[in-house]
Design an enzyme around this catalytic site. Structure first.
Site, short mmCIF file in Angstrom:
data_model
loop_
_atom_site.label_atom_id
_atom_site.label_comp_id
_atom_site.label_asym_id
_atom_site.label_seq_id
_atom_site.Cartn_x
_atom_site.Cartn_y
_atom_site.Cartn_z
N TYR A 176 4.88 -3.02 10.46
CA TYR A 176 6.14 -2.68 9.82
C TYR A 176 7.20 -3.72 10.14
O TYR A 176 7.62 -3.87 11.30
CB TYR A 176 6.62 -1.30 10.27
CG TYR A 176 5.63 -0.18 10.00
CD1 TYR A 176 4.75 -0.23 8.93
CD2 TYR A 176 5.59 0.94 10.83
CE1 TYR A 176 3.85 0.80 8.68
CE2 TYR A 176 4.71 1.98 10.59
CZ TYR A 176 3.83 1.90 9.52
OH TYR A 176 2.94 2.92 9.28
N HIS A 195 -5.21 0.95 12.67
CA HIS A 195 -4.40 1.09 11.47
C HIS A 195 -5.17 0.75 10.18
O HIS A 195 -5.63 -0.37 10.00
CB HIS A 195 -3.18 0.15 11.59
CG HIS A 195 -2.06 0.44 10.66
ND1 HIS A 195 -0.87 -0.26 10.70
CD2 HIS A 195 -1.92 1.33 9.66
CE1 HIS A 195 -0.05 0.20 9.77
NE2 HIS A 195 -0.68 1.16 9.11
#
Length: 369
Positions: free
Chosen positions: A109, A174
């Site tokens: 992010y 992830h």
């Protein structure tokens, strides 16, 4: 059997049903949108009492209790526009004071910025470390995917430095569908177990869109290896297929985090971003449902959030937030739902509109036969 929450029946405290904020066009976060609330509920969020605070739920067998709203920290990485450190600190502080204790981030992010800013925010809280729960991720980065043992082992040290923490509560691998699932089982997870044994992460998890990745991995590792999974876009008004997997996950003792109850913007008045991978049919049906709600004085995002948080076997729903106002609106919306319950009539109408595309999804990651 579906086990949904009914306010005032199962719990002594009201269950929160927050609303995400305005969906901006970024592919780095899957949480979006915000609604206007009446002055009473806005004041209730601004001055919460013992009768008005967020429910905590058990996260699988971890022993952790997480707020049913999770703070998605992707926006702190400027993926929806620039946010100053001062604004970020004020936002996280307000969330914490209103009962949100679960914070989720990733080095992906904002190309690590989200972790760095969240670290500053948590430090600014000046509260004991055990008063909040932090999850971060490994394997997906701004420059691509790397699920090798060497990279994920290095990744946790980098994340801890940015977060200014000695450990994270949960370390996820992830979006594992973008790698070899056999590598995840044979190489990545053993590396994560060593990280867990070192004390740098208390628990480990996996994330991704396709639901079949979870039994594939869980059936190939010893019981208790995986503590948490983070699923997205599969417990929504238009797609509730996660529900079929919940008994299996519960039997494995795995905690469940539900992200994107708005299906990455499909279930909002503004609609999805241009890059949304859903088919034209799904987009059209969701738009029709949103239009129906709007024409009848309802809000589809409100309904979607209520639906997403209503299942008792889901521990937390992640909502991205980047302002104090968004936090207060989310918590105020939770109180509003707790006092009024779900609009079953509107839910039935919306489900009828979405029935032709119910449980349809889209491809993600490496396609496997």
């Amino acid at each position: 059997m579906t086990v949904r929450y009914q306010p005032g029946i199962q719990d002594p405290l009201p269950l929160p049903f927050p609303f995400p904020f305005l969906f901006r066009r970024s592919s780095q976060c899957r949480t979006p949108y915000s609604v206007s609330l009446n002055p009473l509920h806005r004041r209730m969020a601004a001055a919460p009492t013992a009768q008005h605070h967020l429910e905590r739920r058990e996260l699988g067998n971890t022993g952790l209790k997480v707020s049913s709203i999770g703070f998605g920290a992707s926006p702190l990485g400027n993926v929806f526009g620039t946010i100053s450190d001062e604004e970020a600190i004020a936002t996280v502080r307000r969330a914490f004071r209103l009962g949100i204790n679960f914070f989720d981030t990733s080095p992906f992010y904002g190309r690590t910025l989200s972790e760095t800013v969240l670290g500053k925010c948590l430090r600014a809280l000046e509260v004991p470390r055990n008063e909040y729960v932090v999850a971060t991720k490994c394997g997906r980065y701004g420059d691509g995917f790397d699920f090798s043992a060497e990279r994920v082992t290095r990744s946790i040290d980098e994340s801890l430095t940015r977060l200014q923490l000695d450990y994270v509560d949960v370390l996820h691998c992830h979006d594992i569908e973008f790698g070899s699932l056999d590598q995840i089982v044979d190489e990545t997870i053993p590396a994560l177990q060593k990280i867990k044994q070192s004390g740098k992460a208390r628990f480990i998890g996996i994330t991704g869109l396709p639901l079949d990745i979870y039994p594939y991995v869980l059936d190939r590792v010893p019981p208790g290896t995986i503590d948490v999974i983070l699923s997205y876009c599969h417990y929504c008004l238009n797609d509730s297929t996660l529900e079929e997997l919940l008994p299996y996950l519960k039997s494995k003792g795995v905690g469940v985090i539900n992200a994107s109850p708005f299906a990455m913007g499909l279930l909002t008045d503004n609609g999805p971003p241009d890059w949304h991978p859903a088919s034209a049919e799904i987009k059209a049906a969701c738009k029709a449902a949103a239009t129906y709600c709007k024409e009848n004085g309802k809000n589809i995002s409100k309904l979607a959030m209520q639906y997403g948080l209503s299942h008792r076997d889901i521990s937390s729903v992640l909502v991205g937030m980047n302002s104090v106002r968004q936090v207060e609106e989310n918590v105020a919306a939770a109180l509003e739902f707790a006092s009024a319950g779900m609009d079953e009539k509107t839910l039935a109408e919306v489900e009828a509109i979405l029935k032709p595309v119910k449980n349809q999804t889209w491809p993600s990651g490496i396609q496997r036969s």
